[in-house]
Design an enzyme around this catalytic site. Structure first.
Site, short mmCIF file in Angstrom:
data_model
loop_
_atom_site.label_atom_id
_atom_site.label_comp_id
_atom_site.label_asym_id
_atom_site.label_seq_id
_atom_site.Cartn_x
_atom_site.Cartn_y
_atom_site.Cartn_z
CD GLU A 136 4.85 12.52 12.52
OE1 GLU A 136 4.68 12.84 13.82
OE2 GLU A 136 5.79 12.11 11.87
CE1 TYR B 173 -3.39 -15.24 13.43
CE2 TYR B 173 -2.31 -13.50 12.25
CZ TYR B 173 -3.49 -14.15 12.81
OH TYR B 173 -4.63 -13.32 13.08
CE LYS C 124 -6.62 -3.56 10.28
NZ LYS C 124 -5.36 -4.32 10.03
CG ASP D 49 -1.85 -3.52 11.94
OD1 ASP D 49 -2.13 -4.35 12.84
OD2 ASP D 49 -2.78 -3.34 11.18
P1 NDP Z 1 -6.04 -6.39 1.85
O1 NDP Z 1 -7.59 -6.99 1.21
O2 NDP Z 1 -6.16 -5.05 2.12
O3 NDP Z 1 -4.96 -6.74 0.78
C1 NDP Z 1 -4.91 -8.00 0.26
C2 NDP Z 1 -3.67 -7.97 -0.53
O4 NDP Z 1 -3.52 -9.18 -1.18
C3 NDP Z 1 -3.86 -7.23 -1.94
O5 NDP Z 1 -2.42 -6.72 -2.04
C4 NDP Z 1 -4.21 -7.98 -2.88
O6 NDP Z 1 -4.11 -7.92 -4.15
C5 NDP Z 1 -3.64 -9.31 -2.63
N1 NDP Z 1 -4.03 -10.55 -3.00
C6 NDP Z 1 -5.50 -11.09 -2.58
N2 NDP Z 1 -5.75 -12.20 -3.17
C7 NDP Z 1 -4.65 -12.51 -4.03
C8 NDP Z 1 -4.20 -13.60 -5.09
N3 NDP Z 1 -5.14 -14.32 -5.07
N4 NDP Z 1 -3.20 -13.41 -5.78
C9 NDP Z 1 -2.36 -12.44 -5.62
N5 NDP Z 1 -2.38 -11.44 -4.60
C10 NDP Z 1 -3.57 -11.43 -3.78
O7 NDP Z 1 -5.79 -7.36 3.02
P2 NDP Z 1 -4.81 -6.79 4.37
O8 NDP Z 1 -3.69 -6.18 3.99
O9 NDP Z 1 -5.71 -6.27 5.51
O10 NDP Z 1 -4.36 -8.19 4.94
C11 NDP Z 1 -3.37 -8.98 4.05
C12 NDP Z 1 -3.06 -10.08 5.05
O11 NDP Z 1 -2.18 -9.62 6.14
C13 NDP Z 1 -3.98 -11.06 5.56
O12 NDP Z 1 -3.69 -12.32 5.40
C14 NDP Z 1 -4.18 -10.73 6.90
O13 NDP Z 1 -4.35 -11.77 7.72
C15 NDP Z 1 -2.53 -10.17 7.26
N6 NDP Z 1 -2.47 -9.46 8.37
C16 NDP Z 1 -1.92 -9.64 9.40
C17 NDP Z 1 -1.58 -8.93 10.70
C18 NDP Z 1 -0.95 -9.46 11.89
O14 NDP Z 1 -1.26 -8.88 13.03
N7 NDP Z 1 -0.37 -10.65 11.72
C19 NDP Z 1 -2.41 -7.64 10.72
C20 NDP Z 1 -3.08 -7.19 9.36
C21 NDP Z 1 -3.05 -8.22 8.31
P3 NDP Z 1 -4.63 -6.72 -5.04
O15 NDP Z 1 -4.24 -5.31 -4.76
O16 NDP Z 1 -4.37 -7.07 -6.50
O17 NDP Z 1 -6.09 -6.93 -4.85
#
Ligand code: NDP
Length: 271
Positions: free
Chosen positions: A79, A214, A67, A103
């Protein structure tokens, strides 16, 4: 006229997007199709875009982990996507690629359909990854009274908190919020996706809990938020971000039937 659109990312085998877009084509009467194009490395992005152009695709979606990378392949970026620092939808117009972030719209519809808002509220955001960027971009226009960003890696939370025009603080310890009150807690971490138990934040009070994840069953985060008066998962966000992408490509707005989609799709799978 037949319209083609696609999805790039890796892995894509569990994506619900082709099913959602088939439903939108059916609902709108627009003739077209939507396919997944597995993109194992960033070096495959360029050739896939060239293929999309050659075959006159109207556009494509981008999911994990590209992304941010995709922004380097866009001639123009909307924007909202600039503000979020991430693009999940590209429109192809002739030789030009235009990037959007739907999103943010998906999240706004999720909150609206759940009767929730961040405006003037005390909000706790868990996570500081790609999805959290869309959440904070949304909050730029829907300013909370205070936002706490809690993330395992403090530097990522600090980066996300930079230059916000609302009151924001950062934490890196899940125990640090114990005993606090929040109007809204949003989980944007991927913790729990593999079935891990979500730690109990031991908040004093949380009116509402929203999980961007979800599933068929209540998500681990929502299970952990026992005291929340209102709980919502991220399925509506998934559906509405897809509907907005469809509108960007075809010009046709969609009013998805969320309960029908809930019953027909297996939301245990990730986008
Ligand atoms: P990223 O990989 O960009 O970010 C993951 C985040 O989770 C980071 O902040 C990471 O922390 C944290 N994290 C991962 N593992 C752990 C752990 N074991 N303990 C604590 N924190 C943890 O993923 P995305 O942001 O793209 O996606 C995140 C979630 O959002 C996913 O579950 C995805 O399915 C959901 N999502 C849902 C959407 C929807 O349309 N409903 C759209 C986009 C995403 P750190 O910075 O320390 O690595």
């Amino acid at each position: 006229m037949y319209i083609n659109a696609g999805l790039i990312g890796f892995p894509l085998s569990h994506s619900l997007s082709p099913t959602l877009h088939s439903y939108f084509f059916h609902l709108s009467g627009v003739n077209g199709g939507y396919c997944c194009f597995q993109t194992p490395t960033v070096s495959h992005i360029c050739q896939t875009i060239e293929m999309f152009k050659r075959y006159k695709f109207v556009g494509f979606n981008i999911t994990v982990p590209y992304k941010t990378d995709i922004m380097g392949y866009c001639h123009e970026i909307d924007e909202g996507a600039v503000c979020a620092g991430a693009v999940n939808t590209v429109k192809i117009s002739g030789d030009k690629t235009i990037g959007y972030n739907t999103d943010i719209y998906g999240l706004s519809k999720l909150l609206e359909t759940s009767g929730l808002t961040t405006i003037g509220k005390k909000v706790l955001l868990l996570g500081a990854g790609g999805a959290a960027k869309a959440v904070t971009a949304y909050m730029n226009a829907n300013r909370p009274a205070h936002l706490t960003i809690l993330n395992r890696t403090l530097g990522n939370a600090e980066q996300l908190a930079e230059n916000r025009e609302f009151d924001v603080s950062v934490e890196d310890d899940f125990k640090s919020v114990k005993g606090r009150d929040y109007d809204l807690v949003i989980n944007s971490t991927s913790l729990g996706l593999k079935g891990e138990t979500f730690p109990d934040l031991a908040l004093n009070k949380a009116h509402a809990a929203v999980d961007l994840q979800y599933g068929v069953n209540e998500t681990p985060f929502l299970q952990s938020m026992k005291g929340a008066a209102k709980k919502t998962d991220g399925f509506a966000m998934l559906v509405y971000q897809a509907a907005k992408a469809f509108e960007i490509w075809t010009g046709v707005g969609i009013s998805p039937d969320l309960s029908l989609l809930y019953s027909k799709l297996n939301p245990a799978k990730r986008l």
